[in-house]
Design a protein around this motif. Structure first.
Motif, PDB file in Angstrom:
ATOM      1  N   CYS A 134       0.787  -1.175   0.205  1.00  0.00           N
ATOM      2  CA  CYS A 134       0.095   0.182  -0.015  1.00  0.00           C
ATOM      3  C   CYS A 134       0.840   1.245   0.070  1.00  0.00           C
ATOM      4  O   CYS A 134       1.720   1.453   0.945  1.00  0.00           O
ATOM      5  N   VAL A 135       0.815   2.095  -1.051  1.00  0.00           N
ATOM      6  CA  VAL A 135       1.431   3.487  -1.384  1.00  0.00           C
ATOM      7  C   VAL A 135       0.478   4.221  -1.361  1.00  0.00           C
ATOM      8  O   VAL A 135      -0.373   4.125  -1.997  1.00  0.00           O
ATOM      9  N   MET A 136       0.908   5.594  -0.711  1.00  0.00           N
ATOM     10  CA  MET A 136      -0.100   6.798  -1.200  1.00  0.00           C
ATOM     11  C   MET A 136       0.899   7.921  -1.442  1.00  0.00           C
ATOM     12  O   MET A 136       2.068   8.018  -1.133  1.00  0.00           O
ATOM     13  N   LYS A 137       0.180   9.129  -1.900  1.00  0.00           N
ATOM     14  CA  LYS A 137       0.881  10.211  -2.114  1.00  0.00           C
ATOM     15  C   LYS A 137       1.431  10.793  -0.854  1.00  0.00           C
ATOM     16  O   LYS A 137       1.001  10.856   0.090  1.00  0.00           O
ATOM     17  N   GLY A 138       2.750  11.224  -1.342  1.00  0.00           N
ATOM     18  CA  GLY A 138       3.751  11.463  -0.240  1.00  0.00           C
ATOM     19  C   GLY A 138       4.920  10.598   0.322  1.00  0.00           C
ATOM     20  O   GLY A 138       5.721  10.733   1.278  1.00  0.00           O
ATOM     21  N   ASP A 139       4.338   9.180  -0.181  1.00  0.00           N
ATOM     22  CA  ASP A 139       5.245   8.134   0.006  1.00  0.00           C
ATOM     23  C   ASP A 139       6.524   7.895  -0.753  1.00  0.00           C
ATOM     24  O   ASP A 139       7.466   7.066  -0.748  1.00  0.00           O
ATOM     25  N   SER A 140       6.463   8.670  -1.999  1.00  0.00           N
ATOM     26  CA  SER A 140       7.549   8.664  -2.787  1.00  0.00           C
ATOM     27  C   SER A 140       8.840   8.705  -2.221  1.00  0.00           C
ATOM     28  O   SER A 140       9.092   9.789  -1.500  1.00  0.00           O
ATOM     29  N   GLY A 141       9.824   7.823  -2.463  1.00  0.00           N
ATOM     30  CA  GLY A 141      11.123   7.822  -1.952  1.00  0.00           C
ATOM     31  C   GLY A 141      11.026   6.987  -0.770  1.00  0.00           C
ATOM     32  O   GLY A 141      12.413   6.764  -0.294  1.00  0.00           O
ATOM     33  N   VAL A 158      16.489  -2.600  -0.028  1.00  0.00           N
ATOM     34  CA  VAL A 158      16.627  -3.162  -1.468  1.00  0.00           C
ATOM     35  C   VAL A 158      16.152  -1.959  -2.331  1.00  0.00           C
ATOM     36  O   VAL A 158      16.219  -2.557  -3.629  1.00  0.00           O
ATOM     37  N   GLY A 159      15.444  -1.079  -1.934  1.00  0.00           N
ATOM     38  CA  GLY A 159      14.868  -0.257  -3.265  1.00  0.00           C
ATOM     39  C   GLY A 159      13.914   0.834  -2.497  1.00  0.00           C
ATOM     40  O   GLY A 159      14.148   1.048  -1.293  1.00  0.00           O
ATOM     41  N   MET A 160      13.738   1.790  -3.395  1.00  0.00           N
ATOM     42  CA  MET A 160      12.832   2.856  -2.877  1.00  0.00           C
ATOM     43  C   MET A 160      11.605   2.799  -3.655  1.00  0.00           C
ATOM     44  O   MET A 160      11.326   2.344  -4.750  1.00  0.00           O
ATOM     45  N   VAL A 161      10.434   3.396  -3.044  1.00  0.00           N
ATOM     46  CA  VAL A 161       9.188   3.909  -3.702  1.00  0.00           C
ATOM     47  C   VAL A 161       9.002   4.774  -4.585  1.00  0.00           C
ATOM     48  O   VAL A 161       9.565   5.663  -4.507  1.00  0.00           O
ATOM     49  N   ASN A 162       8.772   4.641  -5.880  1.00  0.00           N
ATOM     50  CA  ASN A 162       8.610   5.397  -7.027  1.00  0.00           C
ATOM     51  C   ASN A 162       7.324   5.760  -7.745  1.00  0.00           C
ATOM     52  O   ASN A 162       7.067   6.803  -8.058  1.00  0.00           O
ATOM     53  N   ALA A 163       6.458   4.587  -7.559  1.00  0.00           N
ATOM     54  CA  ALA A 163       4.964   4.861  -8.295  1.00  0.00           C
ATOM     55  C   ALA A 163       4.060   3.888  -7.845  1.00  0.00           C
ATOM     56  O   ALA A 163       4.473   2.870  -7.321  1.00  0.00           O
ATOM     57  N   TYR A 164       3.010   4.169  -7.978  1.00  0.00           N
ATOM     58  CA  TYR A 164       1.695   3.051  -7.504  1.00  0.00           C
ATOM     59  C   TYR A 164       1.016   3.181  -8.894  1.00  0.00           C
ATOM     60  O   TYR A 164       0.303   4.457  -9.165  1.00  0.00           O
ATOM     61  N   LEU A 165       0.653   2.189  -9.256  1.00  0.00           N
ATOM     62  CA  LEU A 165      -0.273   1.820 -10.413  1.00  0.00           C
ATOM     63  C   LEU A 165      -1.300   1.312 -10.252  1.00  0.00           C
ATOM     64  O   LEU A 165      -2.029   0.348 -10.742  1.00  0.00           O
ATOM     65  N   GLY A 166      -2.195   2.232  -9.225  1.00  0.00           N
ATOM     66  CA  GLY A 166      -3.568   1.771  -9.072  1.00  0.00           C
ATOM     67  C   GLY A 166      -4.229   2.616  -8.319  1.00  0.00           C
ATOM     68  O   GLY A 166      -3.714   3.861  -8.228  1.00  0.00           O
ATOM     69  N   VAL A 167      -5.542   2.272  -7.721  1.00  0.00           N
ATOM     70  CA  VAL A 167      -6.281   3.096  -6.830  1.00  0.00           C
ATOM     71  C   VAL A 167      -6.251   2.757  -5.534  1.00  0.00           C
ATOM     72  O   VAL A 167      -6.631   1.607  -5.302  1.00  0.00           O
ATOM     73  N   GLY A 168      -6.060   3.871  -4.658  1.00  0.00           N
ATOM     74  CA  GLY A 168      -5.929   3.484  -3.204  1.00  0.00           C
ATOM     75  C   GLY A 168      -4.938   2.327  -2.936  1.00  0.00           C
ATOM     76  O   GLY A 168      -3.688   2.503  -3.343  1.00  0.00           O
ATOM     77  N   CYS A 169      -5.019   1.243  -2.430  1.00  0.00           N
ATOM     78  CA  CYS A 169      -4.120   0.403  -2.042  1.00  0.00           C
ATOM     79  C   CYS A 169      -4.155  -0.971  -2.992  1.00  0.00           C
ATOM     80  O   CYS A 169      -3.945  -1.936  -2.423  1.00  0.00           O
ATOM     81  N   PHE A 170      -4.942  -1.015  -3.924  1.00  0.00           N
ATOM     82  CA  PHE A 170      -5.211  -2.238  -4.853  1.00  0.00           C
ATOM     83  C   PHE A 170      -4.428  -2.367  -6.081  1.00  0.00           C
ATOM     84  O   PHE A 170      -4.515  -3.294  -6.975  1.00  0.00           O
ATOM     85  N   GLY A 171      -3.530  -1.312  -6.535  1.00  0.00           N
ATOM     86  CA  GLY A 171      -2.680  -1.731  -7.544  1.00  0.00           C
ATOM     87  C   GLY A 171      -1.110  -1.965  -6.976  1.00  0.00           C
ATOM     88  O   GLY A 171      -0.838  -1.766  -6.139  1.00  0.00           O
ATOM     89  N   PRO A 172      -0.155  -2.453  -7.803  1.00  0.00           N
ATOM     90  CA  PRO A 172       0.950  -2.618  -7.696  1.00  0.00           C
ATOM     91  C   PRO A 172       1.893  -1.249  -7.528  1.00  0.00           C
ATOM     92  O   PRO A 172       1.681  -0.438  -8.052  1.00  0.00           O
ATOM     93  N   GLU A 173       2.816  -1.423  -6.541  1.00  0.00           N
ATOM     94  CA  GLU A 173       3.948  -0.491  -6.385  1.00  0.00           C
ATOM     95  C   GLU A 173       5.105  -0.627  -7.155  1.00  0.00           C
ATOM     96  O   GLU A 173       5.495  -1.800  -7.336  1.00  0.00           O
TER      97      GLU A 173
END
Length: 221
Positions: free
Chosen positions: A164-171, A181-196
């Motif tokens: 689950c990723v939301m606006k402001g979680d970038s990075g 192992v990595g950083m958050v860059n994008a979320y391809l879905g609505v709410g918490c239903f799509g892949p990060e």
């Protein structure tokens, strides 16, 4: 009793000097805000993102990473929640291919830590693979975990997960245990239903070291 004007002026000057000294002492005694992987940052006082990690490069500069789309070189960084709103660092590099950025921090204006919330970062590691579970610490949505799908597009630079990723979680830092192992860059879905989708830390480190500028030789605290 009469007091001369000279005496009054001297007393006023002395009081002002003491007040100034007390104020300076209070400013000196102020503990700089803590910041680490998972801390919220404000870029140019308006864009909210999350710091991926903080540590030292080969020249012992205090540097951190976040998503590249969070800011351009020269952008100022304030630690989210700092009551003084003081500039703690500046973007010195931003890469829009791998979508990561390097921030150089002022050591006198922050207290670097390797633990934020329940997320601790002690080392760097290679990309997680299916069906491992990874976790992230975002300034907006906090801690969440999910299964790793892998490098769906075969770019050799990114990993897709079900977090689950939301606006402001970038990075936000993506970890396995205490290994980044990595950083958050994008979320391809609505709410918490799509892949990060996130950039692998190994790809970022390779690019940093190849460039040989600020951030090269980076190691977390």
């Amino acid at each position: 009793m009469l007091v001369s004007r000279t005496a009054l002026v001297f007393a006023a000057a002395s009081a002002a000097a003491l007040l100034g000294t007390a104020t300076a002492a209070a400013q000196t005694d102020r503990t700089p805000p803590a910041i680490g992987g998972g801390s919220g940052i404000l870029v140019d006082s308006r864009v909210g993102c999350t710091l991926t990690t903080i540590g030292r490069d080969s020249a012992q500069r205090l540097v951190g990473l976040t998503a590249g789309h969070c800011g351009e070189p020269g952008a100022t960084v304030v630690v989210e929640g700092d009551p003084d709103g003081a500039t703690a660092g500046r973007f010195v590099y931003s890469d829009h291919t791998l979508d990561y950025a390097v921030i150089e921090f002022d050591s006198a204006r922050v207290t670097p830590v390797n633990q934020v919330g329940g997320t601790t970062i002690t080392g760097l590691g290679g990309p997680a693979l299916f069906p491992n579970v990874v976790c992230k610490r975002g300034s907006t949505s906090g801690t969440s975990c999910g299964v790793v799908w892998g490098d769906v597009r075969a770019t050799a630079t990114e990993t897709w997960t079900q977090m689950c990723v939301m606006k402001g979680d970038s990075g936000a830092p993506v970890v396995v245990g205490s290994t980044l192992v990595g950083m958050v860059n994008a979320y391809l879905g609505v709410g918490c239903f799509g892949p990060e989708v996130g950039t692998n830390i190994t790809s970022i480190m390779h690019d940093l070291n190849t460039r040989g500028e600020i951030g090269a030789g980076y190691q977390p605290l």
